[in-house]
Design a protein around this motif. Structure first.
Motif, PDB file in Angstrom:
ATOM      1  N   SER A 201       4.892   9.193   5.312  1.00  0.00           N
ATOM      2  CA  SER A 201       5.337  10.188   4.337  1.00  0.00           C
ATOM      3  C   SER A 201       5.483  11.534   5.020  1.00  0.00           C
ATOM      4  N   ILE A 202       6.415  12.314   4.507  1.00  0.00           N
ATOM      5  CA  ILE A 202       6.553  13.687   4.986  1.00  0.00           C
ATOM      6  C   ILE A 202       6.526  14.613   3.781  1.00  0.00           C
ATOM      7  N   GLU A 203       6.128  15.843   4.029  1.00  0.00           N
ATOM      8  CA  GLU A 203       6.046  16.814   2.956  1.00  0.00           C
ATOM      9  C   GLU A 203       7.442  17.266   2.553  1.00  0.00           C
ATOM     10  N   ILE A 204       7.649  17.379   1.255  1.00  0.00           N
ATOM     11  CA  ILE A 204       8.909  17.904   0.734  1.00  0.00           C
ATOM     12  C   ILE A 204       8.750  19.420   0.656  1.00  0.00           C
TER      13      ILE A 204
ATOM     14  N   ILE B  22       0.867  -1.173   0.000  1.00  0.00           N
ATOM     15  CA  ILE B  22       0.000   0.000   0.000  1.00  0.00           C
ATOM     16  C   ILE B  22       0.906   1.226   0.000  1.00  0.00           C
ATOM     17  N   ASN B  23       0.675   2.138  -0.932  1.00  0.00           N
ATOM     18  CA  ASN B  23       1.422   3.387  -0.978  1.00  0.00           C
ATOM     19  C   ASN B  23       0.414   4.504  -1.172  1.00  0.00           C
ATOM     20  N   VAL B  24       0.108   5.218  -0.092  1.00  0.00           N
ATOM     21  CA  VAL B  24      -0.876   6.289  -0.119  1.00  0.00           C
ATOM     22  C   VAL B  24      -0.126   7.615  -0.131  1.00  0.00           C
ATOM     23  N   ASP B  25      -0.229   8.332  -1.252  1.00  0.00           N
ATOM     24  CA  ASP B  25       0.488   9.589  -1.402  1.00  0.00           C
ATOM     25  C   ASP B  25       0.150  10.548  -0.262  1.00  0.00           C
TER      26      ASP B  25
END
Length: 155
Positions: free
Chosen positions: A105-108, A80-83
């Motif tokens: 995930s972290i924001e770029i 599972i890869n949820v943007d």
């Protein structure tokens, strides 16, 4: 044909949280939250889709695959890869030593996004990336907890 879905008992784990989604009269997709494995009506040995899928799978996925003796469907672990949320995937060295890995995930930052192009999309850049410092491992039967860790489950 109208698409429909239903909850069934997972043939792999016996768990009660397995989704069957019928996408055409002949094809259904299956995703088990009970065990974290997926399949579809074309995942049978000898089927072109199955053969093409297995060619590209990592060895751990191939080793963990499970064939349902009643339907001959081959189940594989799900990734599972949820943007903007994170990723859950199987991680380990063998079928005896594996579990679920969860990475948030972290924001770029906007000024760094130009260093992260989206492959195949000229002029478009990623807004999030996985942060491996947030990696958490979960035992095989803790797939739902791995999803919850990254925030992939609706509250």
């Amino acid at each position: 044909m109208e698409q429909f879905d239903e909850i069934i008992r997972c043939p792999k784990s016996g768990g009660e949280i397995c989704y069957r989604i019928q996408v055409t009269p002949d094809i259904s997709n299956y995703m088990s939250l009970s065990c974290g494995f997926i399949t579809n009506s074309l995942m049978k040995e000898g089927e072109e889709y199955y053969e093409e899928t297995f060619e590209t799978l990592p060895e751990l996925y191939k080793d963990l695959s499970w064939k349902d003796p009643e339907t001959d469907l081959v189940w594989i672990p799900n990734t599972i890869n949820v943007d903007g949320v994170g990723m859950v995937f199987p991680m380990g060295s063998s079928t005896d030593d594996w579990g679920w890995a969860s990475v948030k995930s972290i924001e770029i930052p906007e000024e760094e996004q130009k260093n992260h192009p989206i492959p195949g999309k000229e002029g478009e850049f990623m807004k999030f990336r996985t942060d491996m410092t947030t990696l958490e491992r979960f035992p095989e039967r803790y797939y739902v907890q791995a999803l919850d860790y990254i925030g992939a489950l609706a509250k």
